[in-house]
Design an enzyme around this catalytic site. Structure first.
Site, PDB file in Angstrom:
ATOM      1  CB  CYS A 154      -0.934   0.008   1.203  1.00  0.00           C
ATOM      2  SG  CYS A 154      -2.131  -1.336   1.176  1.00  0.00           S
ATOM      3  CG  HIS A 214      -6.270   2.035  -0.123  1.00  0.00           C
ATOM      4  ND1 HIS A 214      -5.073   2.509  -0.619  1.00  0.00           N
ATOM      5  CD2 HIS A 214      -5.943   0.997   0.703  1.00  0.00           C
ATOM      6  CE1 HIS A 214      -4.078   1.801  -0.126  1.00  0.00           C
ATOM      7  NE2 HIS A 214      -4.569   0.881   0.667  1.00  0.00           N
ATOM      8  CB  CYS A 230      -0.800   0.234   7.838  1.00  0.00           C
ATOM      9  SG  CYS A 230      -2.447   0.119   7.103  1.00  0.00           S
ATOM     10  N   GLY A 269       0.656  -4.059   4.133  1.00  0.00           N
ATOM     11  CA  GLY A 269       0.408  -5.479   4.309  1.00  0.00           C
ATOM     12  C   GLY A 269       1.683  -6.262   4.553  1.00  0.00           C
TER      13      GLY A 269
END
Length: 461
Positions: free
Chosen positions: A138, A393, A425, A427
């Site tokens: 991300c 997103h 954040c 993954g």
């Protein structure tokens, strides 16, 4: 105090007039406590002309995957308009660009790399300009911007583009092939395979983030995004995209120009969200309403050495200061911003209180609320125009999208808004953050912030 006084004494040694010329009655300059606000704590790590600056940052609208306005748009047709915009709006010769780095997550590696190269040709770049992709989940769009900034600082080239692209309509989250059975022997490795929604539930459970807090955060995200859209707050950063929409029932194609995010729900209420059922865990708190939207979109950021920008007469939108990526427990990957932001801010010689605006990706309300509370941040400084729960997103594009949103908002706020932070954040258990400075606020001599009181600078305390 001693550090500031000694620094002044060295400078004043060269500035004071000679006593043999002016005699003993002369008024001499003397060292005293510095009253430059917090400027003394902020130290540049490069010479002024070698600052890496952003001169343009644009994005497409973000649209709901599978059913939004970009559901029938090829990924390369999303990327090309923003690549073209950063060149056309600055009149930079595309042949001067040293590299184009595109953050992207879900697309097949070699195919997506080819699509990005194709998009560069659509946008008018010559064959001499190289293109590559980068994938740090991300944070990929922000990583692309950071990679270009690092390359410019290293002297590899003087002008580069950091971009982001994701079509979650075209490519879905999934796992190809079988999983190595060895993963069962390593708990943290196994936790890398957890669905992101489960990590959200883990954060909520471990740190006591209530369902009400999560739903309230989602309502506020939609409210702010709707207000920003209605007031034209996003117009300076969004590049209209001409494309087509195919009617799934009739197959009829309709030509459209998309310039507005289509996932924002202005009428979202706490009671509406309260009726939604948990998605990932029967007795959980994470719902479709308090999670980020699955989206399609792209963004691009044009960076260069400050000296080149000045030479070309380009206005400076922002200054790239620092970047940090850190690792955290994969089972609670959403805490990443709480770990990464302090590292990036400290590297810039700043403190959290020095930051005027934050763009923290709202992957899930649970982790967003946790990070905000953990760092003690003022809610009025965070995602002032809404975040991913409302805007969307598109994984690989989000970081670059946030750069466009942050810097255009800082520009609108003027000299009262000097430092901004972007964070998300990641993954498998990571966090990333970057610090930017408003281009209008940089001062070659002192970078002193105007203060109304007479507080000593931080290194004089």
């Amino acid at each position: 105090m001693e550090k500031a006084i000694n620094r002044q004494k060295i400078l004043l040694h060269h500035l004071n007039p000679s006593s043999s010329i002016h005699g003993s009655d002369s008024t001499f300059l003397s060292a005293s406590a510095c009253m430059a606000g917090d400027s003394a704590a902020y130290q540049r790590t490069s010479t002024f002309g070698d600052d890496v600056v952003i001169v343009a940052a644009y994005r497409t609208a973000l649209c709901k995957s599978k059913r939004g306005s970009f559901k029938d748009t090829y990924p390369d047709d999303l990327l090309a308009p923003v690549l073209k915009a950063v060149i056309e709006k600055t009149n930079v010769n595309p042949s001067e660009v040293g590299d184009i780095v595109v953050g992207t997550v879900l697309g097949s590696g070699s195919q997506r790399a080819s699509e990005c190269r194709m998009a560069a040709f659509y946008a008018g770049f010559p064959e001499t300009v190289p293109v590559r992709t980068v994938n740090r989940q991300c944070s990929s769009g922000l990583q692309a911007v950071a990679d270009v900034a690092a390359a410019i600082r290293a002297g590899f080239y003087e002008i580069g583009i950091g971009a982001g692209l994701e079509s979650m309509t075209t490519n879905v989250v999934g796992w190809d092939g079988s999983v190595n059975p060895k993963v069962k022997m390593f708990e943290q490795a196994q936790n890398c395979l957890l669905p992101m929604g489960i990590t959200s539930e883990n954060v909520a459970h471990r740190f006591g983030v209530s369902r009400k807090e999560q739903d309230q955060a989602a309502v506020e995200s939609h409210r702010r995004a709707a207000t920003a859209t209605a007031s034209g707050r996003f117009k300076d950063e969004i590049i209209p995209v001409s494309t087509k929409i195919v009617d799934p029932k009739t197959g009829e194609e309709k030509s459209v120009t998309i310039s507005v995010d289509d996932g924002i729900r202005p009428s979202t209420t706490l009671s509406d969200l309260g009726r939604l059922k948990p998605v990932f865990k029967k007795d959980g708190n994470t719902t479709a309403g308090n999670s980020s939207q699955v989206s399609d979109g792209a963004a691009a950021v044009l960076l260069m050495k400050r000296s080149i920008a000045v030479q070309k007469g380009l206005p400076i939108l922002g200054v790239f200061r620092t970047f940090a990526a850190v690792g955290v427990d994969p089972a609670i990957m959403g805490v990443g911003p709480a770990a990464a932001i302090p590292v990036a801010v400290k590297a810039a010689g700043l403190e959290l209180d020095d930051i005027d605006l934050f763009e923290i990706n709202e992957a899930f309300a649970s982790q967003f609320v946790y990070c905000r509370n953990k760092l003690g941040l003022d809610p009025e400084k965070i995602n002032v125009n809404g975040g991913a729960m409302a805007i969307g997103h598109p994984l690989g594009a989000t970081g670059a999208r946030c750069v466009a949103t942050l810097l255009h908002e800082m520009k609108k706020r003027g000299r009262d808004c000097r430092f901004g932070v972007i964070s998300m954040c990641i993954g498998t258990g990571m966090g990333a953050a970057a610090v930017f400075e408003s281009g209008d606020c940089a001062d070659e001599l002192c970078n002193a912030r105007k203060v109304d009181d007479l507080l000593l600078s931080k290194d004089a305390r």
